[in-house]
Scaffold this motif. Structure first.
Motif, PDB file in Angstrom:
ATOM      1  N   GLU A 177     -46.228  38.348 -27.231  1.00  0.00           N
ATOM      2  CA  GLU A 177     -46.150  39.340 -28.302  1.00  0.00           C
ATOM      3  C   GLU A 177     -45.190  38.886 -29.399  1.00  0.00           C
ATOM      4  N   VAL A 179     -43.007  41.169 -31.937  1.00  0.00           N
ATOM      5  CA  VAL A 179     -42.691  42.589 -32.074  1.00  0.00           C
ATOM      6  C   VAL A 179     -41.512  42.753 -33.024  1.00  0.00           C
ATOM      7  N   GLN A 183     -37.767  47.483 -32.540  1.00  0.00           N
ATOM      8  CA  GLN A 183     -38.277  48.113 -31.319  1.00  0.00           C
ATOM      9  C   GLN A 183     -37.626  47.519 -30.073  1.00  0.00           C
TER      10      GLN A 183
END
Length: 328
Positions: A177, A179, A183
């Motif tokens: 991922e 991201v 987050q």
């Protein structure tokens, strides 16, 4: 003897707590800061287990909010906020290992007033946001520049608060991922947890070769939950030490201090984050401290503590802890 000699890092890490080298990652050395946690950026530094690293971080606004007349909504450029140093590759790290990070110090850097806090439209724990949609108008946008030294945080003429610094955003790369650094999740990220402070040892589940450590978003202090959405943000000089523990497949971030062990959960709704944190804490107690899971569940029901790191980010972060005196 320091409690660190009995920590998981010192007992199980490859370097056993010993310093093997010293490195410095200045703002100039970093060059382009990162806004994404992921495996696609090239490391800016490669170190061996046991290395001590001094890192110069930016504040969460990347230094764009210079005066109280500046408005974050005008000078910041989301999603390019919350800049991160790194990635820092740790030699020999592989998926299934744990990256240990011992935080040694966090000091403010730059001209005073070095701290910044603000109220930003559409952001905060008691206002309408994209996820919590309401019809009422946003609160006024304000900025407060705050003098910060290791002697105190001058919030106003009336209130000077203790300097209690910590690293708001820190973690390792996910496996595939990419991201936003805003987050938090199982790799760490923007947990905004005040316990991520000098004296603590953090344990991150390595997801890729080299681990790829990121960090930034230092705070001079913050209340539980980061209620208004912005702590006392500051550029900082962070000193930390890294090590590796082989073959310890933990599900998320764990933390150890002299007094307690702690597990972090990041999720929405908040009760799911609490469940994740307490489940991992109970399983840690069973794996490494000789408890039956049911006995650990009962003990946490009576003696566990729950800390709200943030209640404003894309996922909320909560940390469940138990004092070491109950683990002996």
């Amino acid at each position: 003897m320091s409690w660190l000699s009995g920590s998981h890092m010192a007992r199980r890490g490859l370097a056993r707590g010993a310093e093997t080298a010293r490195h410095r990652l200045s703002e100039a050395d970093q060059g382009a800061f990162q806004y994404v946690y992921g495996p696609y950026a090239e490391p800016v530094l490669r170190v061996a287990p046991g290395a001590v690293i001094e890192v110069e971080t930016l504040d969460a606004f990347g230094g764009a909010v210079k005066t109280e007349a500046d408005r974050p909504s005008q000078v910041a450029t989301p999603p390019f906020v919350n800049p991160q140093n790194g990635p820092i590759a740790v030699e020999g790290a592989e998926k299934g290992d744990v990256l240990c990070v011992r935080l040694i110090s966090v000091a403010p850097r730059g001209p005073q007033p070095v701290g910044t806090t603000a109220l930003i439209p559409g952001f905060g724990g008691l206002v309408a946001t994209r996820e919590t949609a309401m019809l009422h108008a946003p609160l006024p946008e304000i900025v407060r520049k705050v003098p910060v030294t290791e002697e105190g945080v001058v919030l106003s003429d009336r209130v000077t608060l203790p300097y209690e610094p910590f690293v708001g955003t820190i973690g390792v790369s996910p496996e595939i991922e990419a991201v936003t650094s805003l987050q938090p999740d199982y790799w760490g990220g923007n947990m905004d947890l005040p316990d991520v402070a000098p004296g603590a040892v953090l344990y991150f589940p390595v997801q890729r070769a080299g681990a790829h450590l990121f960090l930034g978003d230092c705070h001079a202090r913050q209340g539980d939950g980061e209620l208004g959405g912005v702590a006392i943000e500051m550029p900082a000089t962070v000193v930390l030490q890294v090590d590796l523990i082989r073959g310890w497949p933990i599900p998320g971030v764990r933390l150890e201090t002299e007094e307690a062990i702690m597990a972090v959960g990041s999720a929405r709704p908040m009760e799911d984050a609490a469940r994740m944190a307490y489940r991992d804490l109970i399983r840690w107690m069973a794996e490494d401290y000789g408890f039956d899971e049911i006995e650990a569940y009962l003990l946490c029901t009576q003696a566990g503590r729950l800390r709200v790191g943030n209640m404003v980010d894309p996922k909320f972060s909560l940390a469940a802890s138990i004092r070491k005196q109950w683990l002996a």
